[in-house]
Design an enzyme around this catalytic site. Structure first.
Site, PDB file in Angstrom:
ATOM      1  N   SER A 135       0.867  -1.174   0.000  1.00  0.00           N
ATOM      2  CA  SER A 135       0.000   0.000   0.000  1.00  0.00           C
ATOM      3  C   SER A 135       0.905   1.226   0.000  1.00  0.00           C
ATOM      4  O   SER A 135       1.716   1.392   0.913  1.00  0.00           O
ATOM      5  CB  SER A 135      -0.873  -0.030   1.258  1.00  0.00           C
ATOM      6  OG  SER A 135      -1.593   1.172   1.392  1.00  0.00           O
ATOM      7  N   LYS A 161      -1.060  -1.051  -4.462  1.00  0.00           N
ATOM      8  CA  LYS A 161      -2.257  -0.255  -4.121  1.00  0.00           C
ATOM      9  C   LYS A 161      -1.833   1.188  -3.908  1.00  0.00           C
ATOM     10  O   LYS A 161      -0.873   1.460  -3.179  1.00  0.00           O
ATOM     11  CB  LYS A 161      -2.884  -0.850  -2.870  1.00  0.00           C
ATOM     12  CG  LYS A 161      -3.833   0.036  -2.099  1.00  0.00           C
ATOM     13  CD  LYS A 161      -4.520  -0.753  -0.989  1.00  0.00           C
ATOM     14  CE  LYS A 161      -4.603   0.039   0.290  1.00  0.00           C
ATOM     15  NZ  LYS A 161      -5.203  -0.745   1.403  1.00  0.00           N
ATOM     16  N   LYS A 163      -2.834   4.975  -2.629  1.00  0.00           N
ATOM     17  CA  LYS A 163      -3.772   5.790  -1.874  1.00  0.00           C
ATOM     18  C   LYS A 163      -4.150   6.974  -2.745  1.00  0.00           C
ATOM     19  O   LYS A 163      -3.264   7.585  -3.388  1.00  0.00           O
ATOM     20  CB  LYS A 163      -3.114   6.278  -0.578  1.00  0.00           C
ATOM     21  CG  LYS A 163      -2.884   5.168   0.437  1.00  0.00           C
ATOM     22  CD  LYS A 163      -4.201   4.694   1.021  1.00  0.00           C
ATOM     23  CE  LYS A 163      -3.975   3.767   2.191  1.00  0.00           C
ATOM     24  NZ  LYS A 163      -5.235   3.261   2.753  1.00  0.00           N
ATOM     25  N   ASP A 188      -7.100   3.058  -3.125  1.00  0.00           N
ATOM     26  CA  ASP A 188      -7.815   3.109  -1.849  1.00  0.00           C
ATOM     27  C   ASP A 188      -8.058   4.571  -1.491  1.00  0.00           C
ATOM     28  O   ASP A 188      -7.112   5.336  -1.303  1.00  0.00           O
ATOM     29  CB  ASP A 188      -6.991   2.415  -0.760  1.00  0.00           C
ATOM     30  CG  ASP A 188      -7.723   2.323   0.576  1.00  0.00           C
ATOM     31  OD1 ASP A 188      -8.860   2.824   0.683  1.00  0.00           O
ATOM     32  OD2 ASP A 188      -7.146   1.737   1.519  1.00  0.00           O
ATOM     33  N   GLU A 213     -10.923   0.649  -3.441  1.00  0.00           N
ATOM     34  CA  GLU A 213     -11.246   0.365  -2.043  1.00  0.00           C
ATOM     35  C   GLU A 213     -11.912   1.563  -1.362  1.00  0.00           C
ATOM     36  O   GLU A 213     -11.409   2.687  -1.458  1.00  0.00           O
ATOM     37  CB  GLU A 213      -9.933  -0.007  -1.324  1.00  0.00           C
ATOM     38  CG  GLU A 213     -10.070  -0.587   0.053  1.00  0.00           C
ATOM     39  CD  GLU A 213      -8.696  -0.964   0.630  1.00  0.00           C
ATOM     40  OE1 GLU A 213      -7.756  -1.243  -0.153  1.00  0.00           O
ATOM     41  OE2 GLU A 213      -8.568  -0.981   1.860  1.00  0.00           O
ATOM     42  N   ASP A 238     -13.695  -1.708   2.988  1.00  0.00           N
ATOM     43  CA  ASP A 238     -12.774  -1.810   4.118  1.00  0.00           C
ATOM     44  C   ASP A 238     -13.510  -1.246   5.342  1.00  0.00           C
ATOM     45  O   ASP A 238     -14.159  -1.993   6.094  1.00  0.00           O
ATOM     46  CB  ASP A 238     -11.484  -1.021   3.781  1.00  0.00           C
ATOM     47  CG  ASP A 238     -10.486  -0.910   4.930  1.00  0.00           C
ATOM     48  OD1 ASP A 238     -10.814  -1.315   6.051  1.00  0.00           O
ATOM     49  OD2 ASP A 238      -9.358  -0.395   4.722  1.00  0.00           O
ATOM     50  N   LYS A 262      -9.613  -6.922   8.025  1.00  0.00           N
ATOM     51  CA  LYS A 262      -8.572  -6.518   8.974  1.00  0.00           C
ATOM     52  C   LYS A 262      -8.960  -7.099  10.320  1.00  0.00           C
ATOM     53  O   LYS A 262     -10.093  -6.888  10.782  1.00  0.00           O
ATOM     54  CB  LYS A 262      -8.497  -4.989   9.069  1.00  0.00           C
ATOM     55  CG  LYS A 262      -7.924  -4.332   7.817  1.00  0.00           C
ATOM     56  CD  LYS A 262      -7.884  -2.829   7.943  1.00  0.00           C
ATOM     57  CE  LYS A 262      -7.249  -2.215   6.686  1.00  0.00           C
ATOM     58  NZ  LYS A 262      -7.441  -0.751   6.651  1.00  0.00           N
ATOM     59  N   GLY A 290      -3.925  -4.009   6.060  1.00  0.00           N
ATOM     60  CA  GLY A 290      -2.905  -3.677   7.056  1.00  0.00           C
ATOM     61  C   GLY A 290      -3.238  -2.380   7.766  1.00  0.00           C
ATOM     62  O   GLY A 290      -4.000  -1.555   7.250  1.00  0.00           O
TER      63      GLY A 290
HETATM   64  O1  OSB Z   1      -7.132   1.764   4.475  1.00  0.00           O
HETATM   65  O2  OSB Z   1      -5.930   0.062   4.245  1.00  0.00           O
HETATM   66  C1  OSB Z   1      -6.121   1.157   4.756  1.00  0.00           C
HETATM   67  C2  OSB Z   1      -3.084   2.181   6.861  1.00  0.00           C
HETATM   68  C3  OSB Z   1      -3.718   2.809   7.924  1.00  0.00           C
HETATM   69  C4  OSB Z   1      -5.075   2.925   7.917  1.00  0.00           C
HETATM   70  C5  OSB Z   1      -5.831   2.403   6.865  1.00  0.00           C
HETATM   71  C6  OSB Z   1      -5.215   1.755   5.811  1.00  0.00           C
HETATM   72  C7  OSB Z   1      -3.815   1.676   5.803  1.00  0.00           C
HETATM   73  C8  OSB Z   1      -3.045   1.080   4.699  1.00  0.00           C
HETATM   74  C9  OSB Z   1      -1.656   0.602   5.030  1.00  0.00           C
HETATM   75  O3  OSB Z   1      -3.419   1.036   3.563  1.00  0.00           O
HETATM   76  C10 OSB Z   1      -1.515  -0.858   4.930  1.00  0.00           C
HETATM   77  C11 OSB Z   1      -0.210  -1.320   5.533  1.00  0.00           C
HETATM   78  O4  OSB Z   1       0.769  -1.354   4.791  1.00  0.00           O
HETATM   79  O5  OSB Z   1      -0.176  -1.657   6.730  1.00  0.00           O
HETATM   80 MG    MG Z   2      -8.300   0.621   3.121  1.00  0.00          MG
END
Ligand code: OSB
Ligand code: MG
Length: 374
Positions: A135, A161, A163, A188, A213, A238, A262, A290
């Site tokens: 991510s 992925k 952001k 995402d 996402e 999510d 998660k 994550g």
């Molecule tokens: O939306 O998946 C998410 C991190 C913090 C809060 C929300 C998210 C995330 C990530 C990071 O996308 C995923 C990771 O590498 O731990």
């Molecule tokens: Mg997410």
């Protein structure tokens, strides 16, 4: 399992670099670790709440409060036959899934150790090697993002992925897709858009994304069903999904075609396992999300990712992407093929670095059962 003691520690850890999402930037993590001792065996869990209530309503401090004032006092001295009995014990507490998950997952670690099997086997996992993605946080410009993507692909990661948020979306996705026409690519938004952005989000269809996402509100499954009907890209939920019931609602309403699981968000391994089973039966792929976890949370994520419903690469990546030094040994490593080989030793399968944790700890709370008079 007779719960003899519970120890809650807050540790501070700095990420190697700031991680930007649509809801904010994280650099300094405040992580709660839970150590439970039952039948003389120590098990560990990690609370995945963020420092602010921006991703969901929980924070490091709300989890500290709920564990310290409600969960730990009610659990201490009790006997639980199985870790999967834990959710019923805390069912009077509404919400606070991440706080519950920290404790429940420690019990799973203990149960696996008592049975002398790896946690992933106790959960019913079937995969000995799991597929990994990354991510990537929002960056200052598309050029630097493309460079970052290239670096991660060179390490072997199977899915990228990105952001996104309004103003930092189409241009970034277009640049990455142009450079890497064939890779598994997803985005995402962490709830940064509304249904009024439907025409805009539809423009992402042309980039053949694996998924989009959580584009819309964190608590609105219905709005996602309206959007999914109008775009080709598969929506993955999510933030919206805290339990199996909500997943069934989303599937029924066709609000998504994929679900991110998660552990913290769904309150622990018991609910996560049920949720993946329900999705598997309905051909809804799931994958492990994550929360910028330290090693204990990461080890639990690896165990969960071995379940048969986890057919897409997760946001489970190497310790070194996040930390200079992780709190477990060995650190989590990813093969050149972008996989993690699951550990074969009992319980979590990693050694917890107690000395490091003590050095990083800034506060502690401990509960201990009264010894019987005899
Ligand atoms: O939306 O998946 C998410 C991190 C913090 C809060 C929300 C998210 C995330 C990530 C990071 O996308 C995923 C990771 O590498 O731990
Ligand atoms: Mg997410």
């Amino acid at each position: 399992m007779k719960i003899e003691s519970i120890e809650l520690r807050e540790i501070r850890m700095q990420l190697k670099s700031p991680f930007e999402t649509s809801f904010g930037t994280t650099l300094n993590r405040r992580i709660l670790l839970v150590e439970v001792i039952a039948d003389g065996v120590a098990g560990w869990g990690e609370v995945t709440a963020g420092e602010t209530p921006a991703y969901n309503s929980e924070t490091t401090d709300t989890a500290w409060h709920v564990i310290s004032d409600f969960i730990a006092p009610s659990l201490i001295g009790k006997s639980v036959a199985k870790a999967s009995d834990f959710p019923a014990l805390v069912s009077p507490i509404r919400g606070h899934e991440m706080a519950k998950s920290g404790i429940e997952n420690a019990l799973w670690d203990i149960e696996a150790q008592i049975n002398k099997i790896p946690l992933w086997k106790l959960l019913g996992g079937t995969m000995e090697e799991i597929a990994c993605g990354v991510s990537l946080g929002i960056r200052e410009n598309p050029v630097s993002l493309v460079k970052k993507v290239e670096e991660e692909l060179r390490s072997g990661y199977q899915r990228i992925k990105l952001k996104i948020k309004p103003g930092k979306d189409l241009e970034y996705v277009a640049a990455v897709r142009k450079e890497f026409p064939k890779i598994r690519l997803s985005v995402d938004a962490n709830s940064a858009y509304t249904l009024e952005d439907t025409a805009h989000l539809k423009k992402l269809d042309e980039y053949k994304l694996l998924m989009m996402e959580q584009p819309l509100s964190w608590d609105d499954i219905y709005a996602h069903s309206k959007l999914q009907a109008q775009i080709e890209t598969a929506i993955c939920l999510d933030e919206c999904i805290h339990n199996t019931r909500q997943a069934l609602t989303a599937i029924e309403l066709k609000a998504c075609r994929i679900i991110n699981i998660k552990l913290g968000r769904v309150s622990g391994h018991t609910e996560a396992r049920e949720l993946q089973g329900v999705c598997h039966n309905r051909n809804i792929p799931v994958w492990c999300g994550g929360m910028l976890e330290a090693g204990i949370g990461r080890a639990h994520n690896i165990a969960m990712s071995t379940l048969p419903g986890f057919t897409l690469p997760g946001d489970v990546s190497a310790s070194r992407r996040y930390w200079n030094e992780d709190i477990i040994e060995p650190a989590v490593e990813v093969t050149p093929q972008g996989t993690i080989r699951v550990p074969q030793t009992s319980g979590l399968g990693f050694t917890v670095k107690r000395d490091l944790i003590e050095r990083l700890a800034v506060r502690r709370n401990r509960w201990s059962a009264q010894r019987a008079a005899n």
